[in-house]
Design a protein around this motif. Sequence first.
Motif, mmCIF file in Angstrom:
data_model
loop_
_atom_site.group_PDB
_atom_site.id
_atom_site.type_symbol
_atom_site.label_atom_id
_atom_site.label_comp_id
_atom_site.label_asym_id
_atom_site.label_seq_id
_atom_site.Cartn_x
_atom_site.Cartn_y
_atom_site.Cartn_z
ATOM 1 N N THR A 162 0.857 -1.165 0.000
ATOM 2 C CA THR A 162 0.000 0.000 0.000
ATOM 3 C C THR A 162 0.897 1.219 0.000
ATOM 4 O OG1 THR A 162 -1.676 -1.184 1.260
ATOM 5 C CG2 THR A 162 -1.839 1.209 1.221
ATOM 6 N N VAL A 163 1.025 1.843 -1.145
ATOM 7 C CA VAL A 163 1.826 3.056 -1.240
ATOM 8 C C VAL A 163 0.877 4.227 -1.057
ATOM 9 C CG1 VAL A 163 3.335 4.444 -2.691
ATOM 10 C CG2 VAL A 163 3.505 1.943 -2.734
ATOM 11 N N PHE A 164 1.208 5.059 -0.098
ATOM 12 C CA PHE A 164 0.369 6.203 0.241
ATOM 13 C C PHE A 164 1.280 7.411 0.370
ATOM 14 C CE2 PHE A 164 -1.846 8.898 3.386
ATOM 15 C CZ PHE A 164 -3.052 9.071 2.722
ATOM 16 N N SER A 203 5.466 -4.445 9.808
ATOM 17 C CA SER A 203 4.350 -5.231 9.272
ATOM 18 C C SER A 203 3.600 -5.965 10.385
ATOM 19 C CB SER A 203 4.844 -6.223 8.229
ATOM 20 O OG SER A 203 5.768 -7.116 8.813
ATOM 21 N N ALA A 204 4.262 -6.183 11.522
ATOM 22 C CA ALA A 204 3.647 -6.939 12.612
ATOM 23 C C ALA A 204 3.105 -6.071 13.746
ATOM 24 C CB ALA A 204 4.637 -7.949 13.182
ATOM 25 N N THR A 205 3.765 -4.936 14.035
ATOM 26 C CA THR A 205 3.403 -4.176 15.236
ATOM 27 C C THR A 205 3.450 -2.667 15.040
ATOM 28 O OG1 THR A 205 5.691 -4.141 16.033
ATOM 29 C CG2 THR A 205 4.298 -5.965 16.800
ATOM 30 N N LEU A 206 2.806 -1.967 15.969
ATOM 31 C CA LEU A 206 2.970 -0.539 16.171
ATOM 32 C C LEU A 206 3.519 -0.408 17.588
ATOM 33 C CD1 LEU A 206 0.523 -0.691 14.017
ATOM 34 C CD2 LEU A 206 0.094 1.638 14.726
ATOM 35 N N PRO A 262 -2.885 -4.148 12.353
ATOM 36 C CA PRO A 262 -3.962 -4.715 11.544
ATOM 37 C C PRO A 262 -3.885 -4.272 10.082
ATOM 38 C CG PRO A 262 -4.762 -2.786 12.669
ATOM 39 C CD PRO A 262 -3.325 -2.997 13.129
ATOM 40 N N GLY A 263 -2.946 -3.398 9.781
ATOM 41 C CA GLY A 263 -2.872 -2.794 8.458
ATOM 42 C C GLY A 263 -3.719 -1.541 8.423
ATOM 43 N N PRO A 264 -3.415 -0.651 7.505
ATOM 44 C CA PRO A 264 -4.157 0.606 7.454
ATOM 45 C C PRO A 264 -5.474 0.481 6.702
ATOM 46 C CG PRO A 264 -2.488 0.592 5.753
ATOM 47 C CD PRO A 264 -2.307 -0.685 6.541
ATOM 48 N N GLN A 265 -6.392 1.337 7.055
ATOM 49 C CA GLN A 265 -7.598 1.561 6.249
ATOM 50 C C GLN A 265 -7.246 2.772 5.390
ATOM 51 O OE1 GLN A 265 -10.443 -0.349 6.276
ATOM 52 N NE2 GLN A 265 -9.196 -1.660 7.575
ATOM 53 N N VAL A 266 -7.273 2.608 4.078
ATOM 54 C CA VAL A 266 -6.774 3.655 3.188
ATOM 55 C C VAL A 266 -7.885 4.159 2.281
ATOM 56 C CG1 VAL A 266 -5.060 4.217 1.414
ATOM 57 C CG2 VAL A 266 -4.482 2.608 3.224
ATOM 58 N N VAL A 306 -6.630 9.680 3.123
ATOM 59 C CA VAL A 306 -6.267 9.380 4.512
ATOM 60 C C VAL A 306 -5.935 7.898 4.664
ATOM 61 C CG1 VAL A 306 -7.103 9.355 6.906
ATOM 62 C CG2 VAL A 306 -7.809 11.186 5.385
ATOM 63 N N ALA A 307 -4.903 7.614 5.453
ATOM 64 C CA ALA A 307 -4.600 6.232 5.870
ATOM 65 C C ALA A 307 -4.710 6.210 7.392
ATOM 66 C CB ALA A 307 -3.209 5.818 5.418
ATOM 67 N N THR A 308 -5.449 5.245 7.924
ATOM 68 C CA THR A 308 -5.715 5.211 9.363
ATOM 69 C C THR A 308 -5.403 3.825 9.924
ATOM 70 O OG1 THR A 308 -7.521 6.784 9.041
ATOM 71 C CG2 THR A 308 -7.470 5.608 11.143
ATOM 72 N N PHE A 309 -4.649 3.812 11.024
ATOM 73 C CA PHE A 309 -4.409 2.603 11.805
ATOM 74 C C PHE A 309 -5.197 2.773 13.096
ATOM 75 C CE2 PHE A 309 -0.702 3.069 9.151
ATOM 76 C CZ PHE A 309 -0.296 1.786 8.835
ATOM 77 N N THR A 310 -6.017 1.795 13.446
ATOM 78 C CA THR A 310 -6.790 1.845 14.688
ATOM 79 C C THR A 310 -6.489 0.575 15.469
ATOM 80 O OG1 THR A 310 -8.526 3.089 13.549
ATOM 81 C CG2 THR A 310 -9.106 2.057 15.656
ATOM 82 N N VAL A 311 -5.910 0.735 16.678
ATOM 83 C CA VAL A 311 -5.484 -0.416 17.470
ATOM 84 C C VAL A 311 -5.823 -0.209 18.939
ATOM 85 C CG1 VAL A 311 -3.579 -0.948 15.885
ATOM 86 C CG2 VAL A 311 -3.157 0.521 17.851
ATOM 87 N N THR A 312 -5.677 -1.271 19.683
ATOM 88 C CA THR A 312 -5.703 -1.220 21.148
ATOM 89 C C THR A 312 -4.338 -1.718 21.601
ATOM 90 O OG1 THR A 312 -8.072 -1.626 21.210
ATOM 91 C CG2 THR A 312 -6.834 -2.070 23.241
#
Length: 144
Positions: A42-44, A68-71, A86-90, A94-100
């Motif tokens: 995913t090139v952004f 690729s595995a962690t933030l 989890p990978g970005p929502q693109v 906008v590209a968004t990473f949402t994690v806990t």
Amino acid sequence: MRLLTFAAVAAAPLLLLAACDQLTPAPAPAPDPAPPPPATTTVFGGLDLSQPFTVRGNEPFWAIAVTSATLDYSGVDRPQETAANPGPQVTPSVATFTVTTSLNHPLVVVLTVGPCSDGMSDTVYPLNATVIRPGETLTGCAGA
């Protein structure tokens, strides 16, 4: 006796033909399995989000190492926190990473395209970053 032998020899090909008609044809060989799909990239904003990159900001100093595995979130006077990537929502803008995180905190990283300067160096990054954490919103830059 000769007649019986001749009859048996003459009948043998007919018996073989009858047996061949009853044979089930051998199944066709299974096709080769399809090759695995290529790894997705995913090139952004010119940055390949499937490769390691860093999101960072200052005042206060903080950083998120993205693999690729962690933030992996860290900052001055802040506990280290890790989350599975989890990978970005693109979308186009906008590209968004949402994690806990490992400390059970929500963490949202929002990247937008555009040159970004950290204000402390001459480095210009390809992406602007907004990081939303409990009780604070951080701004910074993202790049390789």
